[in-house]
Design an enzyme around this catalytic site. Structure first.
Site, mmCIF file in Angstrom:
data_model
loop_
_atom_site.group_PDB
_atom_site.id
_atom_site.type_symbol
_atom_site.label_atom_id
_atom_site.label_comp_id
_atom_site.label_asym_id
_atom_site.label_seq_id
_atom_site.Cartn_x
_atom_site.Cartn_y
_atom_site.Cartn_z
ATOM 1 N N LYS A 32 20.787 -5.342 32.950
ATOM 2 C CA LYS A 32 21.250 -3.799 32.640
ATOM 3 C C LYS A 32 19.969 -3.033 32.655
ATOM 4 O O LYS A 32 20.333 -1.907 33.084
ATOM 5 C CB LYS A 32 21.951 -3.950 31.109
ATOM 6 C CG LYS A 32 23.494 -4.580 31.395
ATOM 7 C CD LYS A 32 24.329 -4.547 29.954
ATOM 8 C CE LYS A 32 23.734 -5.082 28.666
ATOM 9 N NZ LYS A 32 23.344 -6.511 28.843
ATOM 10 N N THR A 33 19.119 -3.489 31.574
ATOM 11 C CA THR A 33 17.940 -2.535 31.268
ATOM 12 C C THR A 33 17.120 -2.272 32.695
ATOM 13 O O THR A 33 16.670 -1.265 33.020
ATOM 14 C CB THR A 33 17.200 -3.173 30.434
ATOM 15 O OG1 THR A 33 17.875 -3.232 29.350
ATOM 16 C CG2 THR A 33 15.699 -2.194 30.234
ATOM 17 N N ASP A 216 20.841 3.368 27.365
ATOM 18 C CA ASP A 216 20.919 1.858 27.438
ATOM 19 C C ASP A 216 21.500 1.550 26.152
ATOM 20 O O ASP A 216 21.490 2.369 24.960
ATOM 21 C CB ASP A 216 19.331 1.429 27.297
ATOM 22 C CG ASP A 216 19.103 -0.019 27.690
ATOM 23 O OD1 ASP A 216 20.314 -0.719 28.055
ATOM 24 O OD2 ASP A 216 18.221 -0.540 27.828
ATOM 25 N N GLU A 217 21.987 0.303 25.796
ATOM 26 C CA GLU A 217 22.539 -0.091 24.561
ATOM 27 C C GLU A 217 23.639 0.802 24.174
ATOM 28 O O GLU A 217 23.693 0.998 22.903
ATOM 29 C CB GLU A 217 21.351 -0.278 23.555
ATOM 30 C CG GLU A 217 20.201 -1.110 23.978
ATOM 31 C CD GLU A 217 20.487 -2.589 24.055
ATOM 32 O OE1 GLU A 217 21.800 -3.081 23.820
ATOM 33 O OE2 GLU A 217 19.475 -3.425 24.225
ATOM 34 N N GLN A 247 26.986 -7.253 22.090
ATOM 35 C CA GLN A 247 25.821 -7.184 21.624
ATOM 36 C C GLN A 247 25.787 -5.977 20.624
ATOM 37 O O GLN A 247 24.766 -5.361 20.201
ATOM 38 C CB GLN A 247 24.462 -7.018 22.589
ATOM 39 C CG GLN A 247 24.527 -8.431 23.374
ATOM 40 C CD GLN A 247 23.185 -8.086 24.168
ATOM 41 O OE1 GLN A 247 22.005 -7.990 23.825
ATOM 42 N NE2 GLN A 247 23.394 -8.175 25.479
ATOM 43 N N ARG A 604 18.462 -14.426 23.773
ATOM 44 C CA ARG A 604 16.887 -14.122 23.850
ATOM 45 C C ARG A 604 15.956 -14.991 24.739
ATOM 46 O O ARG A 604 14.945 -14.976 25.040
ATOM 47 C CB ARG A 604 16.320 -13.447 22.758
ATOM 48 C CG ARG A 604 16.828 -12.407 21.876
ATOM 49 C CD ARG A 604 17.195 -11.110 22.596
ATOM 50 N NE ARG A 604 18.581 -11.203 23.249
ATOM 51 C CZ ARG A 604 19.219 -10.499 23.994
ATOM 52 N NH1 ARG A 604 18.123 -9.521 24.472
ATOM 53 N NH2 ARG A 604 20.235 -10.454 24.443
HETATM 54 N N1 LIG Z 1 17.988 -9.200 40.646
HETATM 55 C C1 LIG Z 1 17.128 -9.952 39.725
HETATM 56 N N2 LIG Z 1 16.403 -11.049 40.010
HETATM 57 C C2 LIG Z 1 15.595 -11.573 39.304
HETATM 58 N N3 LIG Z 1 15.308 -11.238 38.029
HETATM 59 C C3 LIG Z 1 15.907 -10.377 37.670
HETATM 60 C C4 LIG Z 1 16.933 -9.595 38.319
HETATM 61 N N4 LIG Z 1 17.952 -8.701 37.555
HETATM 62 C C5 LIG Z 1 17.221 -8.809 36.389
HETATM 63 N N5 LIG Z 1 16.279 -9.743 36.400
HETATM 64 C C6 LIG Z 1 15.630 -10.486 35.222
HETATM 65 O O1 LIG Z 1 16.371 -10.726 34.150
HETATM 66 C C7 LIG Z 1 15.934 -10.391 32.824
HETATM 67 C C8 LIG Z 1 16.764 -9.677 31.892
HETATM 68 O O2 LIG Z 1 17.063 -8.474 32.365
HETATM 69 P P1 LIG Z 1 17.231 -7.272 31.528
HETATM 70 O O3 LIG Z 1 16.460 -7.107 30.353
HETATM 71 O O4 LIG Z 1 17.275 -6.018 32.444
HETATM 72 O O5 LIG Z 1 18.890 -7.798 30.981
HETATM 73 P P2 LIG Z 1 19.832 -6.980 30.246
HETATM 74 O O6 LIG Z 1 21.161 -7.167 30.587
HETATM 75 O O7 LIG Z 1 19.288 -5.597 29.593
HETATM 76 O O8 LIG Z 1 19.656 -8.045 28.778
HETATM 77 P P3 LIG Z 1 20.007 -7.718 27.345
HETATM 78 O O9 LIG Z 1 21.387 -7.062 27.349
HETATM 79 O O10 LIG Z 1 20.012 -9.418 27.190
HETATM 80 O O11 LIG Z 1 19.057 -7.312 26.553
HETATM 81 C C9 LIG Z 1 14.482 -9.628 32.997
HETATM 82 O O12 LIG Z 1 13.578 -10.647 32.845
HETATM 83 C C10 LIG Z 1 14.741 -9.176 34.429
HETATM 84 O O13 LIG Z 1 13.267 -8.996 34.953
#
Ligand SMILES: Nc1ncnc2c1ncn2[C@@H]1O[C@H](COP(=O)(O)OP(=O)(O)OP(=O)(O)O)[C@@H](O)[C@H]1O
Length: 730
Positions: A32-33, A216-217, A247, A604
């Site tokens: 997401k981030t 975000d969030e 979350q 995490r």
């Molecule tokens: N398409 C992709 N290919 C490889 N790695 C990815 C891809 N998309 C995301 N990632 C990796 O996955 C991990 C999680 O990404 P991110 O922090 O953006 O997720 P998130 O959904 O925001 O997580 P959370 O909600 O748990 O905080 C990061 O290390 C990111 O680099």
DNA sequence: GCAGCCCCATTTTTT
DNA sequence: ATGGGGCTGC
């Protein structure tokens, strides 16, 4: 660099979706981030949006910094023009510019909790109220709740006599803040809402400036923040939000994940994009986390798959007490680093309450290992640091009465409680700041027209000396940077001599002040360094983390862990009363939030997840047996390597891992009460003969659990869980 | 006005 | 455990 490289099709869709609102709903580690960050870059690079027209809102300052760093990588220098920050930081900046319209000078001060308490205490005195019946903390929490729901002192409708009194305090509190040219944290939001409401032309300016808004969030936004977003985006509608309702962990601060629903209603044209691929955790970790969160009822189940293999089982460990718990964690980290090739910085230790960090820190210290405490504002809570900051704040904003009250007699200069009280009461009566009251006092004493004032003749001299000293400091500081100002103030107040009482503690305190000076000097070259420094300190913009980034294990609360990821995660204190916390176990809603908190922590972890609880634990100085967290029971056995512990061999003996059979509560060996019920009212269960039913009640009876279940077709039965082979169904 | 002493409660999480 | 607040004696 191709912005879409390294994104899956769903992610690409989100990054490239057309103008207008959009909602990305997805579980942890689904990117997401990353999507939000790439969307910003995409808008600038591919759509041709000017960076200055983009506002990206993050949840913490740390997250903002990280996003900035990534965007600087993706966009280069252009990223400088982006606005990236928390709601609070962004609003604070807006109010520096526009606050005059609301009657605040640009040098307004942001009041922290202590300042707020000081203001409330003053008001309680003024109103002749008992500070035990109206505990400042309790009063402030009512006020804060009101503000988060955008209920001003005039709209506050009391539902009891007590609330009526609080309403009057609230009103006076807002006046007092204004007299001090100060805002509290919540005011940053509410005042911005008010500013935009009352001055449509100003809103118009910000609308055309922030033509693209990304959040975000989003699940952790509160009512005030949601209104801010609506104000900004109502017309251009370019509001891109990412959220995960599982979350949502800040409801105690007014956050409300129903904002997701509101968003859908207010922006019905928004597409919803789901991301279902997890890139972070092993299958095992994901399965365990899912088993935990799926027990929450108020949620829409999500699909989440990972490409990663099963990985290693979770480790569930029972430590003897909090000391041994810390020791276990430290040794395990040493082992992972020594034998498995992890870096110390790959490891994180997470806990529910800040107090829990202590035993772990001691274990690190004993092992001679460095560690990093994230978000620890402890340094800024120290008396000497608060004093020094109060000095700086007076220089910046002399109307700041909370700071004046803090240091009016520090170091002692003959202005004791009596005098201070008289001065503050006098200022309060007249509705002016203490600083202004001091000026009036001088006028009264030295001016042509004598004026009545309640201050004793003996107090007048030191008061006027105090005024003169600070007037001069304010004047001289105009041409200086923060560091020089701090030095000057310390010199003039002779603060070192005050601290230096010959004890080691005194020396330490002075060292801390010098550390603050060191931090301040990192701001010295900036424009308006005093203002920038004070603002960053107020917004908890982890000033101390500037510079050094050692490769060390990280200690942080589960709340602070949101949005981060680590190869190795330890969650400690998995005990009833801690997680879930006893203060949050009152309602099903609260319990669900505790569960989400655990879920956030678990998700995490990339590779290894350790779940640690202690057999007994000290709190408030008393050590008592503890009971393992109910959340641990939700994790299927096949995902853990069984439960282990390193005692009762000898708590201090060399680490010896002994597998322990499933906990069998033996009264002689364990003073702890029998294990918690597996079934809770509301659970749906299946019985071999009676079919599916709903649990009405459950309690522990000797060795088994007696469950009362209502079966639609067979009536209500009392059953022994083990005997009846009851099973939960989802 | 101020230093020292004792008692007491302690709401967990943070921008 | 710990520190803030109230009380006493100088
Ligand atoms: N398409 C992709 N290919 C490889 N790695 C990815 C891809 N998309 C995301 N990632 C990796 O996955 C991990 C999680 O990404 P991110 O922090 O953006 O997720 P998130 O959904 O925001 O997580 P959370 O909600 O748990 O905080 C990061 O290390 C990111 O680099």
């Amino acid at each position: 660099m191709d912005l879409l490289e390294g994104l899956n099709p769903q992610q690409r869709q989100a990054v490239t979706c057309a103008e207008g609102p959009a909602l990305v709903l997805a579980g942890p580690g689904s990117g997401k981030t990353r999507v939000l960050t790439h969307r910003v870059a995409y808008l600038v690079r591919e759509v041709g949006v000017r960076a200055g027209n983009i506002l990206a809102v993050t949840f913490t300052n740390k997250a903002a910094r990280e996003m900035k760093a990534r965007l600087s990588h993706l966009l280069g220098a252009e990223c400088e023009a982006l606005t990236i920050g928390t709601f609070h930081a962004t609003c604070a900046r807006i109010l520096r510019r526009e606050g005059t319209l609301l009657g605040f000078a640009p040098s307004y001060t942001i009041y922290d909790d202590d300042d707020q308490q000081a203001v409330i205490k003053r008001i309680l005195k003024e109103m002749n109220l008992d500070d035990k019946a109206y505990r400042p903390g309790a009063v402030l929490s009512v006020i804060s709740k009101a503000k988060n729901d955008l209920i001003g002192p005039d709209e506050f409708v009391p539902k009891s006599y007590r609330e009526g009194v609080i309403a009057r305090i609230y009103l006076r509190y807002q006046q007092a803040l204004k007299e001090s040219n100060a805002m509290d944290f919540d005011d940053l939001l509410t005042n911005t809402v008010a500013l935009w409401q009352e001055f449509p032309d100003v809103l118009e300016r910000y609308r055309s400036r922030y033509r693209y808004v990304l959040v975000d969030e989003f699940q952790d936004t509160n009512a005030a923040q949601y209104v801010l977003l609506k104000q900004l985006a109502a017309q251009h509608r370019n509001l891109f939000v990412v959220a995960d309702e599982d979350q949502s962990i800040y409801s105690w601060r007014g956050a409300d994940f129903r904002n997701i629903q509101r968003f859908r209603e207010d922006f019905p044209e928004a597409p919803t994009i789901l991301l279902e691929q997890n890139y972070r955790s092993t299958q095992t970790i994901l399965d365990a986390a899912n088993a935990v969160i799926s027990r929450n009822t108020r949620r829409t189940p999500k699909r989440l798959v990972t490409e990663r293999d099963r990985g290693t089982p979770l480790v569930v460990h029972e430590a003897y007490d909090e000391q041994e718990e810390g020791q276990y964690v430290v040794r395990e980290i040493q082992r992972l680093v020594g034998e498995e090739g992890f870096r110390p910085g790959d490891c994180a230790v997470m806990y529910r309450t800040n107090a829990q960090s202590r035993a772990v820190e001691e274990a690190f210290v004993r092992a001679g290992m460095r560690y990093k405490l994230v978000g620890a504002t402890r340094f800024y809570q120290r008396r000497e640091i608060k004093d020094a900051l109060a000095y700086l704040r007076i220089v910046y904003n002399p109307a700041d009465s909370a700071s004046l009250s803090r240091v009016i007699n520090v170091p002692p200069r003959g202005l004791g409680p009596q005098t201070a009280e008289a001065l503050f009461a006098w200022a309060g009566e007249q509705g002016i700041s203490v600083w202004e009251a001091l000026h009036r006092l001088r006028q009264a004493e030295q001016g042509d027209e004598p004026m009545a004032h309640p201050l004793s003749a003996r107090a007048v001299k030191p008061l006027l000396a105090f005024l003169a000293q600070w007037e001069s400091l304010v004047e001289e500081s105009k041409s200086l940077d923060v560091a020089s100002i701090l030095q000057l103030v310390l010199e003039r107040t002779d603060y070192q001599a005050y601290l230096n009482d010959g004890t080691e503690e005194g020396r330490d305190r002075w060292d801390n002040v010098m550390e603050l000076l060191n931090v301040a000097s990192q701001y010295a070259s900036m424009e308006n360094s005093l203002g920038v420094f004070l603002q960053e300190v107020s917004l908890v913009a982890d000033v101390d983390e500037l510079g050094d980034q050692p490769d060390t294990p990280v200690l942080l609360t589960l709340h602070m862990a949101k949005g981060l990821e680590f190869p190795v995660v330890f969650i400690i204190g998995l005990e009833e009363g801690i997680l879930p916390h006893s203060r949050s176990s009152g309602s099903p809603e609260e319990l669900e939030e505790e569960r989400r908190l655990f879920y956030v922590g678990m998700t995490r972890a990339k590779d290894h997840l350790y779940l640690v609880h202690a057999f007994r634990r000290a709190s408030y100085g008393r050590s008592a047996p503890s009971q393992k967290s109910r959340f641990l029971r939700d994790i299927p056995h096949h995902l853990t390597g069984g439960e282990r512990r390193t005692w009762p061999t000898r708590p201090s003996a060399a680490l010896r891992v002994e597998p322990v059979a499933a906990p069998k509560p033996r009264e002689d060996a364990r003073p702890a009460p029998p294990s918690a019920p597996t079934f809770a009212p509301g659970d749906r269960v299946v019985h071999p003969k009676f079919g599916v039913g709903t649990v009405v009640e459950s309690r522990i009876v000797s060795d088994d659990e007696q469950v009362t279940v209502a079966f639609p077709s067979n009536g209500t039965k009392k059953l022994l869980a083990r005997l009846a082979k009851l099973e939960k169904v989802r």
